[in-house]
Structure formats: structure tokens, C-alpha cells
Design a protein around this motif. Structure first.
Motif, PDB file in Angstrom:
ATOM      1  N   LYS A 419     -13.447  16.883  -0.243  1.00 19.47           N
ATOM      2  CA  LYS A 419     -13.374  16.130   1.011  1.00 19.47           C
ATOM      3  C   LYS A 419     -13.579  14.644   0.758  1.00 19.47           C
ATOM      4  CE  LYS A 419     -15.437  15.917   5.635  1.00 19.47           C
ATOM      5  NZ  LYS A 419     -16.482  16.472   6.542  1.00 19.47           N
ATOM      6  N   LYS A 420     -14.511  14.319  -0.125  1.00 22.27           N
ATOM      7  CA  LYS A 420     -14.770  12.926  -0.464  1.00 22.27           C
ATOM      8  C   LYS A 420     -13.576  12.290  -1.150  1.00 22.27           C
ATOM      9  CE  LYS A 420     -18.525  10.195  -2.518  1.00 22.27           C
ATOM     10  NZ  LYS A 420     -19.797  10.275  -3.281  1.00 22.27           N
ATOM     11  N   GLU A 421     -12.927  13.052  -2.038  1.00 20.92           N
ATOM     12  CA  GLU A 421     -11.741  12.553  -2.737  1.00 20.92           C
ATOM     13  C   GLU A 421     -10.591  12.322  -1.768  1.00 20.92           C
ATOM     14  OE1 GLU A 421      -9.415  11.124  -5.701  1.00 20.92           O
ATOM     15  OE2 GLU A 421     -11.557  11.590  -5.796  1.00 20.92           O
ATOM     16  N   ARG A 422     -10.405  13.260  -0.815  1.00 17.00           N
ATOM     17  CA  ARG A 422      -9.347  13.075   0.200  1.00 17.00           C
ATOM     18  C   ARG A 422      -9.630  11.851   1.064  1.00 17.00           C
ATOM     19  NH1 ARG A 422      -9.636  18.852   0.557  1.00 17.00           N
ATOM     20  NH2 ARG A 422     -11.068  18.651   2.334  1.00 17.00           N
ATOM     21  N   GLY A 423     -10.914  11.623   1.372  1.00 10.77           N
ATOM     22  CA  GLY A 423     -11.287  10.448   2.161  1.00 10.77           C
ATOM     23  C   GLY A 423     -10.961   9.163   1.437  1.00 10.77           C
ATOM     24  N   ARG A 424     -11.191   9.126   0.116  1.00 11.40           N
ATOM     25  CA  ARG A 424     -10.854   7.929  -0.664  1.00 11.40           C
ATOM     26  C   ARG A 424      -9.354   7.687  -0.683  1.00 11.40           C
ATOM     27  NH1 ARG A 424     -15.295   9.199  -4.369  1.00 11.40           N
ATOM     28  NH2 ARG A 424     -13.883  10.543  -5.541  1.00 11.40           N
ATOM     29  N   GLN A 425      -8.589   8.776  -0.822  1.00 13.24           N
ATOM     30  CA  GLN A 425      -7.133   8.633  -0.848  1.00 13.24           C
ATOM     31  C   GLN A 425      -6.595   8.143   0.487  1.00 13.24           C
ATOM     32  OE1 GLN A 425      -5.720  12.462  -2.098  1.00 13.24           O
ATOM     33  NE2 GLN A 425      -6.348  12.181  -4.235  1.00 13.24           N
ATOM     34  N   ASN A 426      -7.167   8.660   1.579  1.00 10.52           N
ATOM     35  CA  ASN A 426      -6.728   8.240   2.911  1.00 10.52           C
ATOM     36  C   ASN A 426      -7.080   6.789   3.201  1.00 10.52           C
ATOM     37  OD1 ASN A 426      -5.694  10.783   3.458  1.00 10.52           O
ATOM     38  ND2 ASN A 426      -7.591  11.511   4.411  1.00 10.52           N
ATOM     39  N   ASN A 427      -8.192   6.335   2.632  1.00 16.38           N
ATOM     40  CA  ASN A 427      -8.611   4.954   2.853  1.00 16.38           C
ATOM     41  C   ASN A 427      -7.753   3.959   2.092  1.00 16.38           C
ATOM     42  OD1 ASN A 427     -10.706   5.621   4.568  1.00 16.38           O
ATOM     43  ND2 ASN A 427     -12.228   5.766   2.928  1.00 16.38           N
ATOM     44  N   THR A 428      -7.166   4.390   0.979  1.00 18.43           N
ATOM     45  CA  THR A 428      -6.321   3.493   0.202  1.00 18.43           C
ATOM     46  C   THR A 428      -4.921   3.363   0.775  1.00 18.43           C
ATOM     47  OG1 THR A 428      -6.176   5.363  -1.309  1.00 18.43           O
ATOM     48  CG2 THR A 428      -7.277   3.414  -2.102  1.00 18.43           C
ATOM     49  N   LYS A 429      -4.418   4.411   1.423  1.00 15.80           N
ATOM     50  CA  LYS A 429      -3.048   4.377   1.958  1.00 15.80           C
ATOM     51  C   LYS A 429      -2.850   3.315   3.035  1.00 15.80           C
ATOM     52  CE  LYS A 429      -1.860   9.153   0.844  1.00 15.80           C
ATOM     53  NZ  LYS A 429      -1.571  10.500   1.363  1.00 15.80           N
ATOM     54  N   PRO A 430      -3.720   3.194   4.054  1.00 13.81           N
ATOM     55  CA  PRO A 430      -3.535   2.160   5.070  1.00 13.81           C
ATOM     56  C   PRO A 430      -3.546   0.758   4.490  1.00 13.81           C
ATOM     57  CG  PRO A 430      -5.129   3.777   5.814  1.00 13.81           C
ATOM     58  CD  PRO A 430      -4.840   4.060   4.386  1.00 13.81           C
ATOM     59  N   GLU A 431      -4.369   0.541   3.413  1.00 15.95           N
ATOM     60  CA  GLU A 431      -4.426  -0.775   2.816  1.00 15.95           C
ATOM     61  C   GLU A 431      -3.081  -1.174   2.238  1.00 15.95           C
ATOM     62  OE1 GLU A 431      -7.496  -0.761  -0.030  1.00 15.95           O
ATOM     63  OE2 GLU A 431      -9.119  -0.456   1.425  1.00 15.95           O
ATOM     64  N   LYS A 432      -2.399  -0.203   1.626  1.00 19.41           N
ATOM     65  CA  LYS A 432      -1.086  -0.492   1.047  1.00 19.41           C
ATOM     66  C   LYS A 432      -0.071  -0.807   2.133  1.00 19.41           C
ATOM     67  CE  LYS A 432      -1.726   2.289  -3.117  1.00 19.41           C
ATOM     68  NZ  LYS A 432      -1.237   3.428  -3.892  1.00 19.41           N
ATOM     69  N   SER A 433      -0.132  -0.053   3.248  1.00 21.18           N
ATOM     70  CA  SER A 433       0.845  -0.234   4.313  1.00 21.18           C
ATOM     71  C   SER A 433       0.639  -1.559   5.019  1.00 21.18           C
ATOM     72  CB  SER A 433       0.754   0.926   5.317  1.00 21.18           C
ATOM     73  OG  SER A 433      -0.522   0.952   5.914  1.00 21.18           O
ATOM     74  N   THR A 434      -0.608  -2.013   5.213  1.00 17.29           N
ATOM     75  CA  THR A 434      -0.866  -3.269   5.885  1.00 17.29           C
ATOM     76  C   THR A 434      -0.433  -4.453   5.031  1.00 17.29           C
ATOM     77  OG1 THR A 434      -3.097  -3.186   5.012  1.00 17.29           O
ATOM     78  CG2 THR A 434      -2.794  -2.437   7.280  1.00 17.29           C
ATOM     79  N   LEU A 435      -0.383  -4.250   3.718  1.00 14.96           N
ATOM     80  CA  LEU A 435       0.055  -5.335   2.852  1.00 14.96           C
ATOM     81  C   LEU A 435       1.568  -5.439   2.796  1.00 14.96           C
ATOM     82  CD1 LEU A 435      -2.427  -4.888  -0.143  1.00 14.96           C
ATOM     83  CD2 LEU A 435      -2.401  -6.758   1.522  1.00 14.96           C
TER      84      LEU A 435
END
Length: 446
Positions: A419-435
Motif C-alpha cells: 500500500k505504501k509503495e502504491r501511494g508513492r507511485q500515485n504521488n509521483t504521477k500527478p507531478e509528471k502530469s502537472t509539469l
């Protein structure tokens, strides 16, 4: 003595350190594992109950675990080498003073407390320094080092039985204490790395320069956290693994303690009984090496491998009391020993995965400290159950049931990490899209 380079060499002199740790494991953990041979002798000599006599092993195990954080701290200040030598002297003193055999309290203080402290001060630095010397081959190196426990226990079983028959249990303790002095020689060979010796790295006259200052920073910061990072107790994944350790410790020390009395109750001859401990050590040795080799292939996630081995151990312990003769008892003992070996080979690697190497030394000390409650309660609880049931089989059922409970915490730990690993992956995806999104939007503007 100057510390060597801080980067793990993954070989070279590291294999000398592994060999030294192999010997230390044999002269500490193997002695503890085969101490069940003295159980009946001491119980009959003092005319005590099984629960009262089992407190000797309980005190040894508890002090072994409680001393781990102290041993880790001393390693930082005085090096692993100095602490291992001290541990050898303490273990020797515990056995030699136990030779006097004044009363049961005296046995608690000598073969219990002093021996446990000696094992802690020898075992903890030996495991720690191996992990510092290896990175890619850490699982294999730890498996080989820990296999010393099995290799020595294989010969210690019949050897200790012979010593008891020739010199009595008191004389056997005196001789074993002399043998344990070899721990000091093993400690001398444990040359410290820069990353495992804060005192040398912070006070030695290292030449100034970018490379030297960079190594100094890398060494000082992690060691401070490794030794004194009590904040690990606030990390849920470490707490889950620590609870697993408590339940596992309640179970792991029960079978070696009651295997010999169980065989006697079945009418098995003493010479054959001693060979059971050799069988246990042999298959344990095979389990450690095979699991270390397999874990080093990185095919199965270590926590999954550990969950599987714990499940198989609990099954073996539930089946072991069904034995009614030497052959069936040896077969079930073999299954238990092999799966126990696989567990020992991988559980330190799982701990490193849970907390990361920067906090490994701290985590090892805290884990041993917390796990001590299980080692302290397990043997007396099993002894009490045996006294109430009037049958040594009850102790094995208790150990198996406790391990079943521990599996639940490993499964929960794995789910939490996923669950923690999935949370890290989900947190990185929005950062890429906003850039990327605004830049694409701007390209559409005239």
C-alpha cells in the motif's frame, strides 16, 4: 588499527570476516541450541520442576536479546572487534562459574545471565559486521555466517553428551567454557570498515580533501542513526515486524529445549537422542545455505519467502508430537530443522528491507531488544504447559500455534508495504502530469 574503505567490498577480506562470524555463531548460538542436553541433568541434580529449570535457558535468551542494543552502541565506540573479544570472555566466565553449581539462582546468574551477555556481545557484532562488508551478496554472506550455528551444533550434540557421561554436567560446562575462549581469536580477525567504526572515522587524522570529507560525511551520519534511532518504534512496518519477532521467539527456543526430554519419554536411548540434535543441525545447515542461495537470486520477495517458511515450520511443529519412535521423531525433526534454517537465513535480510541499510544497526538492536520478551516468556510458558499436561508434546503444540499467529503479522506487513509503495507511485504521477500538461497547452496557443 586503521579502518578500511567504507564501501562494502562484497568479497576479499570480507570472506575472512564471514569465516570468523561462522565460528562465532557456532561457539555461541550452537551452545545455546544444544543446552537441552543439560536440562534433565540439572533438573535431577537440583530436584526442580521443568518450569523452574527452563528459566536458565529463558534468562540466557532474554539477556542475549536485551544486550543487543548495548552491543551495537559499544561497536560504534570501541569497534566490533573489541566487543566480540569481550563477549568471548563473558561467555567463558559464565560457563566456568556455572561449573560450581551452587544452587538454581547461581545457575541463573552464571549459565543464564553471564552466558547470555557473552552471546549477545559476540553474536550481534558478528552479524552486523558481515552486513557492512557485503551489499549485493549480503543474503548469501549472512546465510553462510549463520550456518556456523548448525555446523557446530551437528558435532556439539554427541560431543556434549560424551562430555556429560565422562565428566558429569559440571565438568562438561568447564570444558565448554574453555572452548568458547576461541571467540576472542575470531574477534581479532574482524577488521573494522570505516563505515562500521565511528570512533576511527571521526577522530583519526584523515587527510583533508574532497574525497576524505565525503567519506567522513557518509560514515558519520548513518552511524548516528543506526545506533540511536529510537524513532523506528514509530514506524508501523517496523512495529509489525517486531511483533512477529516476539511471537517467533516464543516458539523457536522451545523445540531444542524439549526435544531431548521428549525422546527420553518415548524410551529412546541417550546415544540416539544426541543424534537427533545432530540431525537437526545438519538439515538446519542445508536449509540456511539453500535459502541464502535462493534469496540471492532475487526471484521471490524476501518477506514472501519468510511467510512461507514460517508456515511450514508451524506445520512441522504440529506434526512432530505425533512421532512415537526414533525414526518418526527424526523425520519430523528434520522437517522442522530445514524450515527453521531457511527462516534464519532470510529474516535478517527482511529486516534490512523493512528499515533500509542506513537504519540497519539500530533496527537490529531494537529488534533483538523487543524480541527478548518472546524469548523470555516462551520457554517458561511451554514448561508450565508441559507441567500442567504432564506431557512434553504440549510444548510443541504451543510453539506451533504461536507461529501461526506470527504469520498474520507478516501478511499485514506485506500488505502495508504494498500500500505504501502504491501511494508513492500515485504521488509521483500527478507531478509528471502537472509539469508536462501546461507546456503542451502552451504549444496550442497562437
Amino acid at each position: 588499527m586503521h579502518a578500511k574503505d567504507s564501501n562494502p567490498p562484497d568479497g576479499g577480506y570480507g570472506w575472512v570476516v564471514v569465516l570468523s562470524a561462522f565460528m562465532v555463531m557456532g561457539l555461541t548460538a550452537a551452545v545455546l541450541k544444544t543446552f537441552g542436553l543439560f536440562f534433565v541433568e540439572i533438573q535431577q541434580h537440583f530436584d526442580e520442576l521443568a518450569s523452574t529449570t527452563s528459566w536458565i535457558t529463558s534468562v540466557t535468551i532474554a539477556v542475549f536479546h536485551l544486550g543487543a542494543p548495548v552491543a551495537s552502541s559499544l561497536c560504534v565506540r570501541y569497534t566490533h572487534r573489541a566487543v566480540v573479544i569481550t563477549g568471548g570472555l563473558l561467555a567463558f566466565s559464565g560457563m566456568v562459574l556455572g561449573f560450581l553449581g551452587l544452587n538454581m539462582i547461581w545457575m541463573y546468574a552464571t549459565t543464564g545471565f553471564l552466558q547470555g551477555l557473552g552471546i549477545s556481545f559476540s553474536w550481534t557484532p558478528a552479524i552486523s559486521i558481515v552486513s557492512h562488508y557485503f551489499s549485493r551478496k549480503r543474503a548469501l554472506a549472512n546465510a553462510i555466517a549463520s550456518a556456523g550455528e548448525c555446523a557446530f551444533a551437528f558435532t556439539f550434540g554427541p560431543f556434549f553428551q560424551w562430555l556429560i557421561s565422562q565428566y558429569g554436567w559440571k565438568g562438561a560446562l568447564l570444558i565448554i567454557g574453555g572452548i568458547q575462549l576461541n571467540i576472542c581469536a575470531c574477534g581479532i580477525l574482524m577488521r573494522p570498515l570505516a563505515s562500521s567504526c565511528l570512533l576511527e572515522s571521526s577522530h583519526s587524522g584523515t587527510p583533508s580533501g574532497n574525497g576524505a570529507s565525503r567519506i567522513g560525511k557518509e560514515d558519520k551520519s548513518p552511524i548516528t542513526h543506526k545506533t540511536f534511532n529510537w524513532m523506528l518504534l514509530r514506524r508501523p512496518e517496523f512495529v509489525l515486524y517486531a511483533i512477529f519477532g516476539i511471537l517467533a521467539a516464543m516458539s523457536f527456543f522451545v523445540p531444542p529445549l524439549f526435544l531431548v526430554p521428549l525422546s527420553y519419554s518415548l524410551g529412546i536411548d541417550e546415544s540416539w537422542t544426541a543424534s537427533l540434535l545432530s540431525v537437526l543441525a545438519l538439515v538446519d545447515f542445508a536449509g540456511r545455505l539453500s535459502c541464502g542461495w535462493y534469496a540471492n537470486l532475487h526471484i521471490t520477495k524476501p518477506v514472501h519467502l519468510l511467510t512461507m517458511t514460517i508456515t511450514l515450520i508451524s506445520t512441522s511443529l504440529m506434526l512432530l508430537p505425533l512421532a512415537n519412535n526414533y525414526l518418526s521423531l527424526a523425520i519430523f525433526t528434520g522437517f522442522y530443522g530445514f524450515f527453521f534454517g531457511t527462516t534464519v537465513a532470510v529474516h535478517i535480510t527482511v529486516l534490512a528491507d523493512v528499515v533500509g541499510m542506513p537504519d540497519f544497526d539500530s533496527a537490529l538492536g531494537l529488534f533483538m531488544l523487543i524480541r527478548s520478551t518472546g524469548g523470555f516468556v516462551g520457554p517458561p510458558l511451554a514448561g508450565l504447559i508441559v507441567d500442567m499436561a504432564g506431557d512434553y508434546r504440549a510444548g510443541f503444540y504451543m510453539a506451533g500455534a504461536t507461529l501461526v499467529l506470527s504469520v498474520g503479522f507478516l501478511v499485514t506487513l506485506d500488505q502495508f508495504q504494498q500500500k505504501k509503495e502504491r501511494g508513492r507511485q500515485n504521488n509521483t504521477k500527478p507531478e509528471k502530469s502537472t509539469l508536462t500538461y501546461p507546456s503542451l497547452h502552451l504549444l496550442k496557443l497562437p
